[in-house]
Enzyme design. Sequence first.
Site, PDB file in Angstrom:
ATOM      1  CG  MET A 239      -1.689   1.288   1.441  1.00  0.00           C
ATOM      2  SD  MET A 239      -3.133   0.903   2.291  1.00  0.00           S
ATOM      3  CE  MET A 239      -4.452  -0.500   1.522  1.00  0.00           C
ATOM      4  CE  LYS A 240       6.365   0.867   3.740  1.00  0.00           C
ATOM      5  NZ  LYS A 240       6.519  -0.663   2.963  1.00  0.00           N
TER       6      LYS A 240
END
Length: 248
Positions: free
Chosen positions: A128-129
Site C-alpha cells: 500500500m505505501k
Amino acid sequence: MSNSRLIRTYGDQINDGAVQLSFTLPLESGALAKEAAKRFCEKLGFHDVLICTMENIGEGFSFFVVYAKTPFSVDISDIKVITPKYKKLPREELDELVKTRFRRKIVVIGATIGTDAHTVGLDSILNMKGFHGDYGLERYQAFEVHNLGSQVAPIDLVKKILQIKPDAVLVSQVVTQRNAHIKNLTEFMDLLHAEGIRENIVVVVGGPRITHELALEMGYDAGFGAGTVPSDVANFIVQELLKKSPTV
Ligand code: B12
C-alpha cells in the site's frame, strides 16, 4: 549533413570526459600498486589519471578510487531504446477506468522467483505505501493483490496461478549472478506455455538489471528496471489488458 549528436562524460566542463572509477587489484597498497592502477586505467584509454584513494582491503588486495578522462564519446542520435508503452493516468482515473470497463477488480499475483530472497523491490510496487511517494497497487481500488513473497519456485507460482486465476503476474528478479534470472525467467515462461495459460495473462518482470528489451526477448509483456514507481506498473497492466481484450 550528419545528424550525429556526440556527448562525453561531464566533470567540471561540458564534454571534458571526466570519469570516476573504482576497482580492486590483487596487490598490497604501495607504490607498485599505485603505478599498476594508473597503467591499468591508461590501458583502458583514460588520460590524466589521478589515483585519489588506495586502501588495503584484506591481505594482498587494494581498493582504488580514480579520477580520469576519457577521449571517447557516444553518438546518441544512433540510440534506440524501447520502453513499455502506456499513458500515465492518475490513480483515481485508473480506478474509475477499471470500474467502468471491467466492472470487477483486476487480480494480480506477485512473487520473487527461484532462490532470490530480495523482496523490497516487489513490495515497493505492491504494498500500500508504495515507493518514492507513489502508492502501491494495494492502495488502488482497481486491484486485488496477492503477494507471495520471495523464493517461490516457478512451478509453485504456476500452481497458484491455476488456483487464483489472476489477470496479471508480476515476477521480480534481483540476483543476476551466473545468469540465475535468465534461468528462472525461462523456466517460468516455459511452464506457462506448457499449461496453455500464457496468452490469458499479462506477465511482467522487474528488477534493477531488467530491461524491457530483455523481457520482450524472453516472451514477457514488459520489463521494469530501477526507479520504477507503482503507477507505471498499474497503468501498464490495465492498458495492456484492455489491448488484449478490447471488447471488455
Ligand atoms: C537489501 C539487500 C539484500 C537483503 C534483501 C532483504 C529483502 N527482504 O529484500 C539480503 C540481506 C537478504 C540480501 C541477500 C543477498 N544479496 Co542482496 N542486496 C540488497 C541491496 C543492498 C538492496 C536491494 C534493495 O532492497 N533495493 C531497493 C529496491 C526498492 O530496489 P530494487 O530491488 O531495484 O526494486 C526496484 C526496481 O528494480 C523495480 N522492481 C524490482 N522488482 C520488481 C518486480 C516487478 C514486477 C516490477 C514491475 C518492478 C520491480 O521496482 C523497484 C522500485 O523501483 C542490494 C544492493 C543495492 N544497493 O541495490 C544487494 C544486492 C541486490 N544483493 C546482492 C547479493 C549478491 C546478495 C546475496 C547473494 C549475498 C550473499 N552472498 O549472500 C544474497 C542473496 C540471497 C538470496 N538468496 O537471494 C547483489 C546482487 C548482484 C547480482 N546482480 O546478482 C546486490 C546488487 C549487492 C551487490 N552489489 O553485490 N540482499
